[in-house]
Design an enzyme around this catalytic site. Structure first.
Site, mmCIF file in Angstrom:
data_model
loop_
_atom_site.group_PDB
_atom_site.id
_atom_site.type_symbol
_atom_site.label_atom_id
_atom_site.label_comp_id
_atom_site.label_asym_id
_atom_site.label_seq_id
_atom_site.Cartn_x
_atom_site.Cartn_y
_atom_site.Cartn_z
ATOM 1 N N LYS A 1 -2.458 -1.891 -3.248
ATOM 2 C CA LYS A 1 -3.512 -1.046 -2.650
ATOM 3 C C LYS A 1 -3.092 0.409 -2.759
ATOM 4 O O LYS A 1 -2.379 0.931 -1.895
ATOM 5 C CB LYS A 1 -3.735 -1.447 -1.183
ATOM 6 C CG LYS A 1 -4.708 -0.538 -0.440
ATOM 7 C CD LYS A 1 -5.220 -1.151 0.834
ATOM 8 C CE LYS A 1 -6.102 -0.168 1.575
ATOM 9 N NZ LYS A 1 -6.847 -0.782 2.670
ATOM 10 N N GLU B 1 0.834 -1.210 0.000
ATOM 11 C CA GLU B 1 0.000 0.000 0.000
ATOM 12 C C GLU B 1 0.866 1.256 0.000
ATOM 13 O O GLU B 1 1.260 1.749 1.064
ATOM 14 C CB GLU B 1 -0.945 0.017 1.211
ATOM 15 C CG GLU B 1 -1.827 1.266 1.222
ATOM 16 C CD GLU B 1 -2.821 1.316 2.384
ATOM 17 O OE1 GLU B 1 -2.762 0.455 3.270
ATOM 18 O OE2 GLU B 1 -3.656 2.234 2.389
HETATM 19 P P1 13P Z 1 -9.465 4.136 3.914
HETATM 20 O O1 13P Z 1 -10.274 3.413 2.868
HETATM 21 O O2 13P Z 1 -10.286 4.702 5.038
HETATM 22 O O3 13P Z 1 -8.483 5.094 3.303
HETATM 23 O O4 13P Z 1 -8.591 3.026 4.666
HETATM 24 C C1 13P Z 1 -8.012 2.032 3.959
HETATM 25 C C2 13P Z 1 -6.774 1.608 4.636
HETATM 26 O O5 13P Z 1 -6.614 0.450 4.971
HETATM 27 C C3 13P Z 1 -5.724 2.616 4.868
HETATM 28 O O6 13P Z 1 -4.537 1.989 5.240
#
Ligand code: 13P
Length: 342
Positions: free
Chosen positions: A220, A178
């Protein structure tokens, strides 16, 4: 030997048609903020009750996996069964957040961060696997200004994400990588596009160098958006086109899926923009969701910490899950917002 085929099967199950991820891995600090917003104290029991409500909701047709926090993967439901088993019984795949947060980057010229958590990670992953985790998550964040993110921050975060991903694959766990380019600021969508492409380019370079198998990874990312504090207004169609074009440049086709974070967009925007991307037609990878706030905010407001509100909270969560599921195939329509609890 790492079983790439097994990793690929888990990754593909997570991004199966019509399904996406619930991110319920808020750290203790973040869940306290969420609970503060509804005037509920963040006790271990309240956190358990709230998350158990989500996990027992009737969403298995729409939600393939849930990202858990360390406390939750060890926690028991009110009836004594493990919360992980509550998910598994519904055919929902448990995952775990394993990073230890973004910390100030040493010797940086300006405020930037690097995500910590690599020390001891091999042992922690082995334990999480025992506890039932099939996938993991590690989040790096990047701030956009006129001069940031620096090449230094992009480099060290890519390196850490790749080291985490390699350790996950060694332990038979699918890494969700991510890299979140934050949308705070006044920058244009064009600048967000450039920065997102640079961050992803560097990340996939590091993953390649560190021998991570792309077939066993999920990405992500943020969507490509103008800064929230700026003046630029762009349509969902432009956001979708720019985001998909950016990813087609830099995300290898071997990656099974891209699961977007919602990152502070409204519930409706997060759904409508995912839908607009999926309307553009088939892409090399599945385009899905891994939303935290955009799946939970309506449920949190409906719950208010009261047991009597559990059905209403589950209905609100089910409604958002259904709409995001529809967005997986471009079948979402704004009129569907009215069709259920909100
Ligand atoms: P949000 O969809 O609230 O941005 O959170 C996703 C997430 O896992 C952030 O690390």
């Amino acid at each position: 030997m790492t079983d790439i085929k097994a990793l690929n099967e888990v990754a593909r199950a997570i991004v199966a048609p019509g399904k996406g991820i619930l991110a319920a891995d808020e750290s203790s600090g973040t869940i306290k903020k969420r609970f503060d917003s509804i005037g509920v104290e963040s006790t271990e029991e309240n956190r358990r009750d709230y998350r158990e409500m989500l996990f027992r909701a009737d969403v298995a047709d729409y939600i393939s996996g849930v990202i858990l926090y360390d406390e939750t993967i060890r926690q028991q439901a009110a009836d004594g069964s493990r919360l992980v088993e509550v998910l598994e019984r519904r055919g929902i795949i448990p995952g775990i957040k394993v990073d230890l947060g973004a910390k100030p980057l040493a010797l940086a010229d300006e405020d930037e961060t690097v995500t910590e958590g690599l020390d001891g990670l091999r042992e922690r992953l082995a334990e999480y696997q025992e506890l039932g985790a099939k996938f993991a998550k590690w989040r790096a964040t990047y701030t956009i200004t006129d001069t940031l993110p620096s090449p230094y921050a992009i480099d060290v975060n890519a390196h850490a994400l790749a080291r985490y991903a390699a350790l996950c694959q060694e332990n038979g766990i699918v890494p969700i990588v991510e890299p979140e380019v934050l949308m705070d600021g006044t920058h244009t969508i064009e600048r967000a596009d450039d920065v997102t492409a640079s961050v992803l380019h560097e990340l996939f370079d590091a993953l390649f160098d560190q021998r991570v198998a792309f077939e066993g990874v999920l990405l992500k990312p943020n969507m490509v958006l103008p800064g929230y504090d700026g003046q630029q207004r762009v349509s969902d169609g432009v956001i979708a086109a720019k985001t998909v074009r950016c990813f087609r440049w830099v995300v290898p086709a071997a990656v099974p899926g891209i699961v977007f974070l919602s990152g502070g967009q409204s519930d409706e925007q997060a759904t409508a923009r995912l839908n607009a991307m999926n309307k553009l037609g088939p892409q090399p990878w599945e385009l899905s969701f891994s939303y935290g706030r955009a799946l939970q905010s309506a449920a949190l407001k409906a719950w208010k910490g009261e047991a009597a509100n559990l059905p209403a909270a589950q209905a609100a969560f089910g409604h958002r899950s259904r709409l995001n599921s529809a967005a997986r195939s471009g079948a979402y329509k704004p009129e569907m917002e009215q069709a259920g609890a909100n």
